[in-house]
Design a protein around this motif. Structure first.
Motif, PDB file in Angstrom:
ATOM      1  N   ARG A  63      58.358  59.075   1.337  1.00  0.00           N
ATOM      2  CA  ARG A  63      57.644  58.365   0.978  1.00  0.00           C
ATOM      3  C   ARG A  63      59.078  58.006   2.335  1.00  0.00           C
ATOM      4  NH1 ARG A  63      58.430  58.851  -4.223  1.00  0.00           N
ATOM      5  NH2 ARG A  63      56.000  58.502  -5.542  1.00  0.00           N
ATOM      6  N   THR A  64      60.407  58.108   2.596  1.00  0.00           N
ATOM      7  CA  THR A  64      61.129  57.162   3.353  1.00  0.00           C
ATOM      8  C   THR A  64      61.120  57.736   4.561  1.00  0.00           C
ATOM      9  OG1 THR A  64      63.155  58.314   1.733  1.00  0.00           O
ATOM     10  CG2 THR A  64      63.195  57.815   4.310  1.00  0.00           C
ATOM     11  N   GLN A  66      57.636  58.273   6.004  1.00  0.00           N
ATOM     12  CA  GLN A  66      56.104  58.436   6.400  1.00  0.00           C
ATOM     13  C   GLN A  66      55.799  58.894   7.787  1.00  0.00           C
ATOM     14  OE1 GLN A  66      53.989  56.443   4.832  1.00  0.00           O
ATOM     15  NE2 GLN A  66      55.452  56.359   3.056  1.00  0.00           N
ATOM     16  N   LEU A  84      50.197  58.877  -1.395  1.00  0.00           N
ATOM     17  CA  LEU A  84      50.985  57.811  -0.996  1.00  0.00           C
ATOM     18  C   LEU A  84      50.121  57.511   0.604  1.00  0.00           C
ATOM     19  CD1 LEU A  84      54.357  60.252  -0.737  1.00  0.00           C
ATOM     20  CD2 LEU A  84      53.595  57.590  -2.559  1.00  0.00           C
TER      21      LEU A  84
END
Length: 230
Positions: A63-64, A66, A84
Motif C-alpha cells: 500500500r505504501t 504501490q 489493492l
C-alpha cells in the motif's frame, strides 16, 4: 540491512532465490528488511519482490509503495493484492541450479547475439518489445544456437536476473537445441559467480522435466507476478 534481508530470505532459500540473487549481484535496492518481511526493488524500480511472514506488514508495504509489478512469494496473499488493484498472474515454479560444477555442453556453435537479431527475436518472443530486446542484446545477455550457420534458437536472462527467453524455431525442434542452450547459459552464469535460477508457469510439464533433467532444484512453494491495473 543486507545481512538482515539475507538472514530472512535464506530461511527458505529456493522460494526466495530470486531475491537472494538480486541482493548478491547488487542489482536491486533493499526497501525494507526485518525478521518478518523483505521488500526489494529491481530493474530500475520496475519489478519489486516481496517475501513475508507477517501478512498485514506485507500488505502495508505494498500500500505504501504501490510498485508497478510485484513478485509475490506468498500465494495466500493473492486475493489481498487483487483487492489493492493488482492483476494476479499465473503461479510459477521457481527452480535453481545450486551446484557449482559446470554442465557438459552438447552443442558447439552457441554465440552471443548482437542487435542485428532484435527484429527476429521480437517476432518470436512476446514478453518484451523490440526496444527492450535490443537493450538486452546490447548488454550481451542473449545467446543463439546455430545449426549449419543458421540461427536455430535463442535464450537470455531477464533484467532482474532470471533465466528465460528460451525459444527454438519449429524446424529445429526435437534436436536438443533447448537443452544445449540452457546448458551453455547455466555455465555462463556459473562463470560469473551467479546461481542460475528461473521460473516456469505451473502446468508446463515439458519445461519442468527439462529443468529437472539438468539438475535444477525446485521450491516446494510457488510464486506469482502481480501487475498494477491501470
Amino acid at each position: 540491512m543486507k545481512e538482515k534481508a539475507l538472514a530472512f530470505l535464506n530461511k527458505d532459500y529456493l522460494l526466495n532465490v530470486d531475491m537472494i540473487e538480486c541482493i548478491r549481484r547488487d542489482i536491486c535496492q533493499i526497501v525494507y528488511a526485518s525478521d518478518e518481511a523483505v521488500l526489494i526493488a529491481a530493474d530500475g524500480g520496475w519489478v519489486w519482490m516481496l517475501s513475508c511472514e507477517d501478512r498485514a506488514l506485507g500488505l502495508a508495504l505494498i500500500r505504501t509503495h504501490q510498485p508497478p509489478w510485484v513478485v509475490l512469494h506468498q500465494m495466500d496473499m493473492r486475493e489481498d493484492l487483487a483487492g489493492l488493484g493488482y492483476r494476479v498472474g499465473d503461479e510459477c515454479w521457481q527452480g535453481a541450479y545450486t551446484k557449482t560444477t559446470p554442465m557438459e555442453e552438447t552443442l558447439a556453435d552457441i554465440r552471443q547475439l548482437d542487435r542485428s537479431y532484435a527484429k527476429r527475436i521480437d517476432e518470436n518472443y512476446d514478453l518484451d518489445d523490440e526496444e527492450g530486446i535490443t537493450a538486452l542484446l546490447d548488454e550481451g545477455i542473449i545467446c543463439g544456437a546455430f545449426v549449419n550457420g543458421e540461427l536455430a534458437g535463442f535464450m537470455g536472462r531477464h533484467p532482474e536476473g532470471s533465466l528465460g527467453m528460451l525459444f527454438v524455431f519449429p524446424q529445429f525442434r526435437r534436436l536438443g537445441i533447448a537443452e544445449a542452450l540452457e546448458r551453455n547459459y547455466v555455465n555462463r552464469e556459473l562463470a560469473q559467480g551467479n546461481v542460475p535460477y528461473g521460473q516456469i508457469f505451473v502446468g508446463n510439464e515439458p519445461s519442468r522435466r527439462l529443468q529437472e533433467k539438468l539438475g535444477m532444484d525446485f521450491s516446494e512453494k510457488n510464486i506469482c507476478w502481480c501487475g498494477k491495473s491501470e
